[in-house]
Design a protein around this motif. Structure first.
Motif, PDB file in Angstrom:
ATOM      1  N   ALA A 134      -6.397  -3.034  18.316  1.00 13.48           N
ATOM      2  CA  ALA A 134      -6.412  -3.019  16.976  1.00 13.48           C
ATOM      3  C   ALA A 134      -7.463  -4.406  16.795  1.00 13.48           C
ATOM      4  O   ALA A 134      -8.368  -4.124  15.169  1.00 13.48           O
ATOM      5  N   LEU A 135      -7.655  -5.477  17.506  1.00 13.68           N
ATOM      6  CA  LEU A 135      -8.056  -6.758  16.790  1.00 13.68           C
ATOM      7  C   LEU A 135      -9.943  -6.465  16.666  1.00 13.68           C
ATOM      8  O   LEU A 135     -10.560  -5.804  16.143  1.00 13.68           O
ATOM      9  N   ILE A 136     -10.151  -5.180  17.864  1.00 16.23           N
ATOM     10  CA  ILE A 136     -11.433  -4.811  18.239  1.00 16.23           C
ATOM     11  C   ILE A 136     -12.305  -4.252  17.431  1.00 16.23           C
ATOM     12  O   ILE A 136     -13.741  -4.067  16.435  1.00 16.23           O
ATOM     13  N   GLU A 137     -11.630  -3.025  17.061  1.00 19.07           N
ATOM     14  CA  GLU A 137     -11.223  -1.430  15.699  1.00 19.07           C
ATOM     15  C   GLU A 137     -11.148  -2.458  14.732  1.00 19.07           C
ATOM     16  O   GLU A 137     -12.009  -1.655  13.470  1.00 19.07           O
ATOM     17  N   ILE A 138     -10.596  -3.249  14.251  1.00 18.19           N
ATOM     18  CA  ILE A 138     -11.228  -4.046  13.242  1.00 18.19           C
ATOM     19  C   ILE A 138     -11.813  -5.221  12.884  1.00 18.19           C
ATOM     20  O   ILE A 138     -12.503  -4.683  11.288  1.00 18.19           O
ATOM     21  N   THR A 139     -12.686  -5.123  13.722  1.00 16.94           N
ATOM     22  CA  THR A 139     -13.615  -6.546  13.398  1.00 16.94           C
ATOM     23  C   THR A 139     -14.793  -5.172  13.510  1.00 16.94           C
ATOM     24  O   THR A 139     -15.691  -5.339  12.675  1.00 16.94           O
ATOM     25  N   LEU A 140     -15.212  -4.041  14.254  1.00 17.23           N
ATOM     26  CA  LEU A 140     -16.156  -3.309  14.957  1.00 17.23           C
ATOM     27  C   LEU A 140     -15.878  -2.236  13.374  1.00 17.23           C
ATOM     28  O   LEU A 140     -17.605  -2.166  13.197  1.00 17.23           O
ATOM     29  N   GLY A 141     -15.380  -2.175  12.878  1.00 18.36           N
ATOM     30  CA  GLY A 141     -15.232  -0.767  11.843  1.00 18.36           C
ATOM     31  C   GLY A 141     -15.059   0.555  11.986  1.00 18.36           C
ATOM     32  O   GLY A 141     -15.689   0.969  11.369  1.00 18.36           O
ATOM     33  N   ASN A 142     -15.000   1.365  13.837  1.00 16.14           N
ATOM     34  CA  ASN A 142     -15.431   2.065  13.837  1.00 16.14           C
ATOM     35  C   ASN A 142     -14.360   2.070  15.129  1.00 16.14           C
ATOM     36  O   ASN A 142     -13.641   1.013  15.468  1.00 16.14           O
ATOM     37  N   MET A 163      -1.937  -1.971   7.955  1.00 19.14           N
ATOM     38  CA  MET A 163      -2.726  -0.914   8.662  1.00 19.14           C
ATOM     39  C   MET A 163      -3.567  -0.312   8.526  1.00 19.14           C
ATOM     40  O   MET A 163      -4.423   0.357   7.506  1.00 19.14           O
ATOM     41  N   THR A 164      -4.907  -1.594   8.711  1.00 18.72           N
ATOM     42  CA  THR A 164      -6.404  -1.606   8.761  1.00 18.72           C
ATOM     43  C   THR A 164      -7.012  -0.561   9.553  1.00 18.72           C
ATOM     44  O   THR A 164      -8.496  -0.325   9.410  1.00 18.72           O
ATOM     45  N   SER A 165      -6.493   0.496  10.114  1.00 15.21           N
ATOM     46  CA  SER A 165      -7.326   0.269  11.398  1.00 15.21           C
ATOM     47  C   SER A 165      -5.996   1.564  12.289  1.00 15.21           C
ATOM     48  O   SER A 165      -4.986   1.129  11.946  1.00 15.21           O
ATOM     49  N   LEU A 166      -6.804   2.820  13.304  1.00 14.56           N
ATOM     50  CA  LEU A 166      -5.660   3.811  13.846  1.00 14.56           C
ATOM     51  C   LEU A 166      -4.783   2.557  14.710  1.00 14.56           C
ATOM     52  O   LEU A 166      -3.652   3.367  14.934  1.00 14.56           O
ATOM     53  N   ALA A 167      -5.219   1.963  15.434  1.00 11.64           N
ATOM     54  CA  ALA A 167      -4.593   1.167  16.304  1.00 11.64           C
ATOM     55  C   ALA A 167      -3.528   0.645  15.694  1.00 11.64           C
ATOM     56  O   ALA A 167      -2.390   0.822  16.141  1.00 11.64           O
ATOM     57  N   SER A 168      -4.490  -0.612  14.487  1.00 10.21           N
ATOM     58  CA  SER A 168      -2.710  -0.493  13.736  1.00 10.21           C
ATOM     59  C   SER A 168      -1.438  -0.036  13.205  1.00 10.21           C
ATOM     60  O   SER A 168      -0.772  -0.076  13.073  1.00 10.21           O
ATOM     61  N   LEU A 169      -1.993   1.141  12.381  1.00  8.45           N
ATOM     62  CA  LEU A 169      -1.326   1.938  12.342  1.00  8.45           C
ATOM     63  C   LEU A 169      -0.307   2.822  13.159  1.00  8.45           C
ATOM     64  O   LEU A 169       0.714   2.765  12.726  1.00  8.45           O
ATOM     65  N   GLN A 170      -0.552   3.281  14.067  1.00  7.38           N
ATOM     66  CA  GLN A 170       0.328   3.808  15.253  1.00  7.38           C
ATOM     67  C   GLN A 170       0.580   2.344  15.807  1.00  7.38           C
ATOM     68  O   GLN A 170       2.029   2.758  15.846  1.00  7.38           O
ATOM     69  N   ALA A 207      -7.624 -17.849   3.108  1.00  8.04           N
ATOM     70  CA  ALA A 207      -9.210 -18.669   2.935  1.00  8.04           C
ATOM     71  C   ALA A 207     -10.862 -18.892   3.640  1.00  8.04           C
ATOM     72  O   ALA A 207     -11.481 -18.555   2.821  1.00  8.04           O
ATOM     73  N   ARG A 208     -10.868 -17.787   5.199  1.00  8.64           N
ATOM     74  CA  ARG A 208     -12.046 -17.277   5.296  1.00  8.64           C
ATOM     75  C   ARG A 208     -12.227 -17.282   5.369  1.00  8.64           C
ATOM     76  O   ARG A 208     -13.580 -16.405   6.015  1.00  8.64           O
ATOM     77  N   GLY A 209     -12.003 -15.332   4.414  1.00 13.43           N
ATOM     78  CA  GLY A 209     -12.246 -14.775   3.892  1.00 13.43           C
ATOM     79  C   GLY A 209     -11.037 -13.124   4.785  1.00 13.43           C
ATOM     80  O   GLY A 209     -10.391 -13.548   4.710  1.00 13.43           O
ATOM     81  N   ASP A 210     -11.289 -12.338   4.389  1.00 12.59           N
ATOM     82  CA  ASP A 210     -10.699 -10.717   4.499  1.00 12.59           C
ATOM     83  C   ASP A 210     -10.451 -10.620   5.694  1.00 12.59           C
ATOM     84  O   ASP A 210      -9.460 -10.457   6.276  1.00 12.59           O
ATOM     85  N   LEU A 211     -11.831 -10.686   6.614  1.00 15.45           N
ATOM     86  CA  LEU A 211     -11.522 -10.304   8.002  1.00 15.45           C
ATOM     87  C   LEU A 211     -10.788 -10.981   9.181  1.00 15.45           C
ATOM     88  O   LEU A 211      -9.499 -10.662   9.753  1.00 15.45           O
ATOM     89  N   ALA A 212     -10.982 -12.374   8.208  1.00 16.09           N
ATOM     90  CA  ALA A 212     -10.016 -13.537   9.108  1.00 16.09           C
ATOM     91  C   ALA A 212      -8.688 -13.012   8.946  1.00 16.09           C
ATOM     92  O   ALA A 212      -7.910 -13.458   9.414  1.00 16.09           O
ATOM     93  N   ALA A 213      -8.116 -13.137   7.814  1.00 13.12           N
ATOM     94  CA  ALA A 213      -7.017 -12.514   6.896  1.00 13.12           C
ATOM     95  C   ALA A 213      -5.916 -11.014   8.152  1.00 13.12           C
ATOM     96  O   ALA A 213      -5.437 -11.596   8.625  1.00 13.12           O
ATOM     97  N   GLN A 214      -7.175 -10.368   8.317  1.00 10.74           N
ATOM     98  CA  GLN A 214      -6.237  -9.220   8.740  1.00 10.74           C
ATOM     99  C   GLN A 214      -6.249  -9.400  10.546  1.00 10.74           C
ATOM    100  O   GLN A 214      -4.897  -8.910  10.442  1.00 10.74           O
TER     101      GLN A 214
END
Length: 536
Positions: free
Chosen positions: A222-230, A365-372, A324-331
């Motif tokens: 989940a961490l890696i897919e959220i960062t890479l976006g795929n 629920m931002t990536s498929l792994a986190s959704l599962q 406050a560091r950005g949306d990606l850091a928040a996720q």
């Protein structure tokens, strides 16, 4: 007027004697019956107006001796309930804390997801999870805080895995025994999302090892897919799994993100690695470098420095500084903190029921792994005695999950729609279609949701719905503590105070004439002459 007579027949009479007695009774009733007479015999004039009312309306005289005809009254059930209160709904009973007033029944409304789950009647539910949906300033946060804080007296624990705005911190500090875990801001607090957690009751060694391994792999992916976006490739997935197994073996089943990062570096340097794992270790290692050496270092890369307090009435993880560091850091922060919380509370032997409040629920629920992972967690909530409260501002929040028509977005809508208990607050006009299509709400309920006042919500519990006003039962202490917009003070608020305007302040804003000696209108309007010789 009709007379009714009751007769008593003595016992021991023969058939002939009973027949003679009935005959005498009939003759007596006939003698008492008045003879039929006409209106002329009774010295009554003929009615001037035919019909049931006679001349009483037109001439002010007598009324005809006839029964009045009254048409049947027709109204909706909502209005009938006001004049005929016995059609009001009986509600959910009196088990659980008071959450508000049922506006349809004019009675206190009690709610507890666990009491509704164990209810074997038609008013019971099949899930303990709750979806809270509504626009800003609708009263969502205050209602959730009212529910969970009042449930503390019933033995339930409140857990907030990630508090992005810091509003739950004040609640935890106001409750005796509340615990706040602060991340960032130089606190030095670290949480290890790969913690093993307590052992599951009744699980064998192999089952426990497999469950912990799946949770750790799911967190890393989940961490890696959220960062890479795929999505990860098969080679990258194999490289992560290989690095995790090496870290577990090297640390004695105490893996960390730093350890996995180092193992990925060793794997990337191996030229003879099987399945081309060296190529698959490059991208995941760059992602984990952010936790080890980047802007998220010092938070999640090493072993945890704090422990979860099982006895605290409320535990809040304050992540407001990191958001406050950005949306990606928040996720990424929310994934890590939630993974740590899930690891430490997934113990059925604790015999403790807990509320898990998920602020900004769409971030889970931002990536498929986190959704599962999220879907599996919702399914296992009943097994661990947990009630997940998912808070969304609108159904459009899920449009940030994946592309339109993608598997991720469809799964996100499916997860939200499957939550049986729903609290719908005031919504915007744009949400009408989404509520009807995604949540299958009736059209009258959707229209009602647009007109709800602050603190009012439509509660869907099982097969029944209720209109509840939470603030009707709020105390002054609760109202002040749960307020989230107290920093917004309207400038045009009328406080009935007469303000005296300083005349000197007005002179500062009034233009001065070019020539102080010239006080005429032309002097005010004549532009100041400039000496062009000096400029040349």
């Amino acid at each position: 007027m009709t007379r009714h007579a009751a007769t008593f027949t003595p016992t021991g009479l023969t058939r002939r004697e009973r027949r003679d007695l009935r005959r005498r009774i009939t003759d007596a009733q006939r003698e008492e019956r008045p003879e039929h007479s006409s209106r002329r015999d009774r010295n009554l004039p003929e009615p001037a107006v035919r019909g049931p009312f006679g001349p009483g309306i037109t001439l002010g005289g007598y009324w005809n001796l006839a029964k009045a005809w009254i048409p049947a009254h027709q109204a909706t059930s909502q209005h009938i309930a006001g004049i005929y209160p016995f059609v009001a709904d009986s509600g959910l009973g009196h088990r659980g804390p008071i959450l508000g007033v049922d506006l349809n029944a004019d009675a206190l409304w009690h709610f507890s997801p666990w009491e509704a789950y164990v209810d074997a009647t038609e008013r019971g539910t099949f899930s303990t999870n709750i979806l809270v949906l509504g626009a800003y300033r609708g009263g969502k946060s205050a209602t959730v805080k009212t529910l969970v804080t009042r449930s503390i007296a019933f033995g339930h624990q409140v857990v907030v895995p990630s508090d992005p705005k810091g509003e739950w911190v004040t609640v935890a500090e106001a409750i005796p025994g509340g615990r706040v875990i602060r991340l960032g801001g130089g606190t030095g607090t670290r949480l290890n999302p790969l913690d093993q957690g307590p052992r599951r009751t009744g699980a064998s060694d192999e089952q426990h090892e497999q469950m912990v391994k799946q949770r750790r792999i799911g967190t890393l992916i989940a961490l890696i897919e959220i960062t890479l976006g795929n999505r990860l490739t098969a080679v990258e997935h194999a490289a992560i799994l290989d690095a995790l197994e090496r870290c577990i073996a090297r640390t004695g089943d105490r893996p960390t993100l730093r350890g996995v990062y180092e193992e990925l570096g060793r794997l990337a340097g191996e030229t003879d690695a099987a399945f081309r794992a060296a190529d698959g270790a490059i991208q995941p290692r760059f992602v984990l470098r952010r936790f080890v050496e980047g802007d998220l270092s010092g938070l999640f890369e090493d072993e945890s420095t704090v422990e979860f307090d099982q006895d605290a009435p409320i535990v809040v993880t304050d992540t407001s500084e990191l958001f406050a560091r950005g949306d990606l850091a928040a996720q990424l922060t929310q994934v890590c903190s939630t993974a740590w919380i899930q690891a430490v509370i997934s113990d059925r032997a604790a015999r403790r029921t807990r509320y898990v409040v998920r602020e900004e629920g769409w971030r889970d629920m931002t990536s498929l792994a986190s959704l599962q992972m999220f879907q599996q967690w919702l399914k296992l909530s009943r097994h661990y005695g947990i009630s997940n409260i998912v808070i969304l501002h609108k159904m459009g929040d899920l449009d940030a999950v994946g592309e339109e028509g993608s598997l991720e977005r469809s799964l996100a809508y499916s997860i939200v729609g499957d939550i049986e208990n729903k609290f719908i607050f005031r919504v915007n006009h744009q949400e009408q279609t989404a509520l009807r299509t995604r949540l299958n709400l009736p059209a009258p309920h959707v229209e009602m949701a647009r007109q709800l006042r602050k603190g009012e919500f439509l509660a869907y519990v099982g097969q029944y719905s209720y209109l509840v006003d939470c603030f009707a039962t709020s105390t002054e202490w609760e109202y002040k503590l749960f307020a989230t917009d107290d920093a917004v003070n309207p400038a045009d608020q009328d406080d009935a105070t007469v303000r005296v305007i300083d005349t000197g302040a007005l002179d500062d804003y009034w233009p001065q004439p070019a020539d102080p000696a010239d006080s005429t209108v032309d002097g005010w309007l004549t532009p100041e002459a400039r000496d062009l010789t000096e400029e040349l």
